[in-house]
Design an enzyme around this catalytic site. Structure first.
Site, PDB file in Angstrom:
ATOM      1  N   PHE A 154      44.783   3.606  -6.716  1.00  0.00           N
ATOM      2  CA  PHE A 154      44.248   5.345  -7.002  1.00  0.00           C
ATOM      3  C   PHE A 154      43.520   5.756  -6.725  1.00  0.00           C
ATOM      4  O   PHE A 154      44.087   7.550  -7.098  1.00  0.00           O
ATOM      5  CB  PHE A 154      44.073   4.326  -9.041  1.00  0.00           C
ATOM      6  CG  PHE A 154      42.102   4.439  -8.724  1.00  0.00           C
ATOM      7  CD1 PHE A 154      41.672   5.368  -8.759  1.00  0.00           C
ATOM      8  CD2 PHE A 154      42.242   3.058  -9.193  1.00  0.00           C
ATOM      9  CE1 PHE A 154      40.190   5.526  -9.130  1.00  0.00           C
ATOM     10  CE2 PHE A 154      40.989   2.976  -9.369  1.00  0.00           C
ATOM     11  CZ  PHE A 154      39.979   3.233  -9.080  1.00  0.00           C
ATOM     12  N   LYS A 178      55.055   2.345  -3.077  1.00  0.00           N
ATOM     13  CA  LYS A 178      54.609   1.889  -4.316  1.00  0.00           C
ATOM     14  C   LYS A 178      53.473   2.680  -4.766  1.00  0.00           C
ATOM     15  O   LYS A 178      52.343   1.834  -3.991  1.00  0.00           O
ATOM     16  CB  LYS A 178      55.348   0.871  -4.864  1.00  0.00           C
ATOM     17  CG  LYS A 178      55.337   0.382  -6.211  1.00  0.00           C
ATOM     18  CD  LYS A 178      54.145   1.055  -6.925  1.00  0.00           C
ATOM     19  CE  LYS A 178      53.256   0.114  -7.171  1.00  0.00           C
ATOM     20  NZ  LYS A 178      52.315   0.956  -8.250  1.00  0.00           N
ATOM     21  N   GLU A 181      50.378   3.629  -9.846  1.00  0.00           N
ATOM     22  CA  GLU A 181      50.708   5.003 -11.340  1.00  0.00           C
ATOM     23  C   GLU A 181      50.155   5.729 -11.661  1.00  0.00           C
ATOM     24  O   GLU A 181      50.169   6.644 -13.189  1.00  0.00           O
ATOM     25  CB  GLU A 181      51.098   3.099 -12.040  1.00  0.00           C
ATOM     26  CG  GLU A 181      50.415   2.760 -13.264  1.00  0.00           C
ATOM     27  CD  GLU A 181      50.354   1.541 -12.457  1.00  0.00           C
ATOM     28  OE1 GLU A 181      50.690   1.582 -11.066  1.00  0.00           O
ATOM     29  OE2 GLU A 181      49.398   0.260 -12.728  1.00  0.00           O
ATOM     30  N   SER A 231      42.673  -3.874  -4.294  1.00  0.00           N
ATOM     31  CA  SER A 231      40.981  -5.044  -5.222  1.00  0.00           C
ATOM     32  C   SER A 231      41.961  -5.990  -4.703  1.00  0.00           C
ATOM     33  O   SER A 231      43.013  -6.357  -4.481  1.00  0.00           O
ATOM     34  CB  SER A 231      41.576  -4.976  -6.961  1.00  0.00           C
ATOM     35  OG  SER A 231      43.039  -5.209  -7.412  1.00  0.00           O
ATOM     36  N   CYS A 286      36.305   2.527  -1.142  1.00  0.00           N
ATOM     37  CA  CYS A 286      36.475   1.266  -0.684  1.00  0.00           C
ATOM     38  C   CYS A 286      34.995   1.045   0.129  1.00  0.00           C
ATOM     39  O   CYS A 286      34.535   0.424   0.466  1.00  0.00           O
ATOM     40  CB  CYS A 286      37.461   0.474  -0.016  1.00  0.00           C
ATOM     41  SG  CYS A 286      37.497   1.720   1.028  1.00  0.00           S
ATOM     42  N   GLU A 386      33.098  -6.172  -8.017  1.00  0.00           N
ATOM     43  CA  GLU A 386      32.954  -5.137  -7.256  1.00  0.00           C
ATOM     44  C   GLU A 386      33.208  -4.082  -8.087  1.00  0.00           C
ATOM     45  O   GLU A 386      33.771  -4.376  -9.575  1.00  0.00           O
ATOM     46  CB  GLU A 386      34.169  -4.418  -6.924  1.00  0.00           C
ATOM     47  CG  GLU A 386      34.178  -2.799  -6.006  1.00  0.00           C
ATOM     48  CD  GLU A 386      36.079  -3.505  -5.799  1.00  0.00           C
ATOM     49  OE1 GLU A 386      36.401  -3.555  -5.664  1.00  0.00           O
ATOM     50  OE2 GLU A 386      36.164  -2.049  -4.331  1.00  0.00           O
TER      51      GLU A 386
HETATM   52  P1  NAD Z   1      44.933  -2.502  -7.899  1.00  0.00           P
HETATM   53  O1  NAD Z   1      45.137  -3.290  -7.564  1.00  0.00           O
HETATM   54  O2  NAD Z   1      44.505  -2.067  -9.347  1.00  0.00           O
HETATM   55  O3  NAD Z   1      46.345  -1.998  -7.323  1.00  0.00           O
HETATM   56  C1  NAD Z   1      46.406  -1.330  -5.996  1.00  0.00           C
HETATM   57  C2  NAD Z   1      47.739  -1.152  -6.615  1.00  0.00           C
HETATM   58  O4  NAD Z   1      48.481  -2.649  -6.772  1.00  0.00           O
HETATM   59  C3  NAD Z   1      48.289   0.185  -6.865  1.00  0.00           C
HETATM   60  O5  NAD Z   1      49.547   0.477  -6.581  1.00  0.00           O
HETATM   61  C4  NAD Z   1      49.328  -1.540  -8.540  1.00  0.00           C
HETATM   62  O6  NAD Z   1      49.990  -0.385  -9.266  1.00  0.00           O
HETATM   63  C5  NAD Z   1      49.421  -2.457  -7.669  1.00  0.00           C
HETATM   64  N1  NAD Z   1      49.055  -3.444  -9.523  1.00  0.00           N
HETATM   65  C6  NAD Z   1      47.747  -3.063  -9.515  1.00  0.00           C
HETATM   66  N2  NAD Z   1      48.444  -4.805 -10.926  1.00  0.00           N
HETATM   67  C7  NAD Z   1      48.620  -5.610 -10.446  1.00  0.00           C
HETATM   68  C8  NAD Z   1      49.710  -7.002 -10.132  1.00  0.00           C
HETATM   69  N3  NAD Z   1      49.304  -7.217 -11.451  1.00  0.00           N
HETATM   70  N4  NAD Z   1      50.956  -7.276  -9.978  1.00  0.00           N
HETATM   71  C9  NAD Z   1      51.140  -6.267  -8.712  1.00  0.00           C
HETATM   72  N5  NAD Z   1      50.646  -5.623  -8.460  1.00  0.00           N
HETATM   73  C10 NAD Z   1      49.816  -4.865  -8.935  1.00  0.00           C
HETATM   74  O7  NAD Z   1      43.758  -1.795  -7.319  1.00  0.00           O
HETATM   75  P2  NAD Z   1      43.099  -0.116  -7.735  1.00  0.00           P
HETATM   76  O8  NAD Z   1      42.338   0.185  -8.807  1.00  0.00           O
HETATM   77  O9  NAD Z   1      44.364   1.161  -7.780  1.00  0.00           O
HETATM   78  O10 NAD Z   1      42.454  -0.143  -6.909  1.00  0.00           O
HETATM   79  C11 NAD Z   1      40.882   0.093  -6.114  1.00  0.00           C
HETATM   80  C12 NAD Z   1      40.794  -0.932  -5.726  1.00  0.00           C
HETATM   81  O11 NAD Z   1      41.111  -1.003  -3.831  1.00  0.00           O
HETATM   82  C13 NAD Z   1      39.056  -1.880  -4.965  1.00  0.00           C
HETATM   83  O12 NAD Z   1      38.842  -3.150  -5.661  1.00  0.00           O
HETATM   84  C14 NAD Z   1      38.775  -0.714  -4.047  1.00  0.00           C
HETATM   85  O13 NAD Z   1      37.778  -2.230  -3.314  1.00  0.00           O
HETATM   86  C15 NAD Z   1      40.289  -1.178  -3.557  1.00  0.00           C
HETATM   87  N6  NAD Z   1      40.758  -0.478  -1.625  1.00  0.00           N
HETATM   88  C16 NAD Z   1      40.338  -1.400  -0.937  1.00  0.00           C
HETATM   89  C17 NAD Z   1      40.422  -0.376   0.427  1.00  0.00           C
HETATM   90  C18 NAD Z   1      40.415  -1.082   1.647  1.00  0.00           C
HETATM   91  O14 NAD Z   1      40.013  -0.011   2.414  1.00  0.00           O
HETATM   92  N7  NAD Z   1      39.691  -2.163   2.254  1.00  0.00           N
HETATM   93  C19 NAD Z   1      40.914   1.208   0.086  1.00  0.00           C
HETATM   94  C20 NAD Z   1      40.963   1.954  -1.383  1.00  0.00           C
HETATM   95  C21 NAD Z   1      40.610   0.710  -2.510  1.00  0.00           C
END
Ligand code: NAD
Length: 501
Positions: A154, A178, A181, A231, A286, A386
């Site tokens: 997000f 994808k 959401e 994450s 991040c 985090e």
């Molecule tokens: P998230 O892990 O909750 O979601 C990421 C994606 O995974 C979304 O598209 C979501 O719909 C999907 N998802 C969520 N739960 C899922 C599940 N149980 N099974 C399968 N797919 C699932 O992350 P977020 O809250 O959207 O974003 C923030 C996180 O992203 C933070 O941890 C941040 O550090 C990380 N991030 C990392 C980088 C990097 O380059 N390392 C860059 C941006 C964000």
């Protein structure tokens, strides 16, 4: 307007909006208003199948389309994105909450990758060795993988899709994206802009959804690779599931970025950097700095300078003249605020309490002001988790060595920075840290598009970083061709292993 009157965002499949077959939806909020403004469809496995089918059909042509034609599309998309970036920024602010100037910055960094992808004819060139043996030449091709999956978080709803989609498309792949959401509309905007740029239907598809769509993508037999950002627990799951299903996977995870401040540093520069990198985008980056490691004896002076700057920050609706917007959802806001109770219970000093913020925005917005916590014990969850919000922790250490041990001690290795006037100390730090992206007097060391982005340890699962040269490698596979055009004098039987003579 009741919730049922609100618009519903469709998928984008085969070059047109698609409602799909699933009846499940999720609410999308305007975080500065605290209101649901639309709903987004949540795909079923059958909807995901339809997108993969469209991408598979498109690949038959796009994978063989001339480099010149693919490049023309990328240049046209670049022009659309550049000239209409305000439109996209407004979407980002309305669904993510980040202030408009920050949204513009996100788009500018995405645009860099589009411009990099415009150079794909050069980047995806193979190599050629002539006469490796008599009359024999060897050359290598970089061919596209096929249908590639991209799953994004997000916090950068435009930039992170743009880390992958342009390079994947420019190198001849077709894509199923994808997005998160929580703020899905920018992905549809990008897909429509690509269509306007001349991208054929089915080359870029957007499927909205949650775990059901992700699982369908990870296990689909016709999907060649997965690029994931999110994450750490989900990144690990995506990596393990995707590779178990035979896919090439790059899965970028979470972070806890430390900024090490040596006693000789310019503390005004450090305080500016800590505030910018700690509270920009409400800490939902991040590459945000979440821990300042102050080497004795500068801690008190630094806290004073940071506190002074924090007093001038305006938290509020990103469409107004504010520095920092709301958090993404009420649940996330409450989770982040919960860490302030943890800090107090663990004996840390709450120097600035963001819960007291008076936001320049609607009463129901998901507000939490900039927060500063000093003397954070490294055993506290405030230090180890985090948090992903506007919470800056300060840890005091006695020496450079103690500071580096902290940087290297955690599970993540995304970004870090050192602030010092001592070039030798900085150089030593660059070599000592076990982190993928390092800043020297630069707090957010996000590499430019012609280098590659990615961390170490639990911040990246897989071998390839995002974008840059590693992005091109990820989205192509090499084929080596050994060819002989027979001289009429050659021939005969020889069962020995081929040798080059
Ligand atoms: P998230 O892990 O909750 O979601 C990421 C994606 O995974 C979304 O598209 C979501 O719909 C999907 N998802 C969520 N739960 C899922 C599940 N149980 N099974 C399968 N797919 C699932 O992350 P977020 O809250 O959207 O974003 C923030 C996180 O992203 C933070 O941890 C941040 O550090 C990380 N991030 C990392 C980088 C990097 O380059 N390392 C860059 C941006 C964000």
């Amino acid at each position: 307007m009741t919730s049922t009157d609100l618009p519903v965002l469709d998928h984008w499949i085969g070059g047109a909006p698609s409602a799909g077959t699933s009846t499940r939806t999720a609410p999308v909020h305007d975080p500065a208003l605290g209101e649901v403004t639309k709903h987004v469809r949540l795909a079923s496995a059958a909807d995901l199948d339809a997108a993969v089918a469209a991408a598979t059909e498109a690949f038959a042509t796009w994978g063989r389309t001339s480099i010149a034609r693919r490049q023309q599309v990328m240049f046209a998309f670049r022009e659309i994105l550049n000239s209409r970036r305000d439109e996209l920024a407004a979407i980002l602010t309305s669904e993510h909450g980040k202030v408009l100037s920050d949204a513009a910055g996100e788009i500018a960094r995405g645009l860099e990758v589009v411009e990099f992808a415009c150079g794909s004819p050069h980047l995806a060139k193979g190599a050629h060795s002539v006469e490796v043996a008599t009359d024999v030449d060897v050359y290598s091709l970089k061919e596209p993988l096929g249908v590639v999956g991209v799953i994004t978080p997000f916090n950068f709803p435009a930039m992170v899709p743009l880390w992958f989609v342009p390079i994947a498309i420019a190198t001849g792949n077709t894509v199923v994206l994808k997005p998160s959401e929580k703020d899905p509309s920018s992905s549809n905007w990008i897909a429509e802009a690509f269509a306007e740029a001349g991208l054929p239907p089915g080359v870029l598809n957007v499927v909205h959804g949650d775990k059901e769509a992700v699982d369908a993508l990870l296990t689909h037999p016709d999907v060649a690779s997965i690029s994931f950002v999110g994450s750490t627990p989900i990144a690990k799951y995506v990596y393990e599931t995707g590779t178990a299903h035979g896919k090439r996977v790059q899965a970028l995870g979470g972070a806890k970025n430390h900024m090490l401040v040596l006693p000789d540093a310019d503390l005004d520069l450090v305080a500016d950097a800590a505030v910018n990198a700690g509270f920009g985008s409400a800490g939902e980056r991040c590459m945000a700095v979440s821990v300042v490691v102050a080497v004795d004896p500068i801690g008190d002076e630094l806290i004073e300078k940071v506190t002074d700057r924090m007093g001038k920050l305006v938290t509020g609706d990103g469409r107004r003249a504010c520095d920092m917007g709301p958090l993404i959802t009420r649940e996330h806001r409450d989770k982040v605020a919960g860490y302030l109770d943890v800090a107090e219970a663990d004996g840390a000093a709450l120097v600035v309490d963001g819960r007291a913020v008076e936001a320049d925005g609607a009463a129901d917005g998901f507000w939490l002001g900039p927060t500063l916590i000093d003397h954070v014990p490294t055993t506290s969850a405030v230090y180890t988790d985090e948090i992903f919000g506007p919470v800056l922790s300060v840890v005091r250490v006695a020496s450079y060595e103690e500071g580096v041990a902290l940087v290297n001690g955690g599970p993540y290795g995304n970004g870090t920075a050192i602030f010092t006037h001592d070039g030798g100390a900085a150089r030593r730090f660059v070599r000592d840290v076990q982190v993928g992206m390092v800043g020297v007097n630069v707090p957010i060391p996000v590499p430019v598009a012609y280098h590659s982005f990615g961390g170490w340890k639990q911040s990246l699962f897989g071998d390839a970083k995002a974008y840059g040269p590693q992005g091109v490698e990820f989205f192509t596979r090499e084929k080596a061709v050994t060819s002989r055009w027979m001289d009429p004098s050659h021939g005969g039987i020889n069962l020995g292993f081929p040798q080059n003579t």
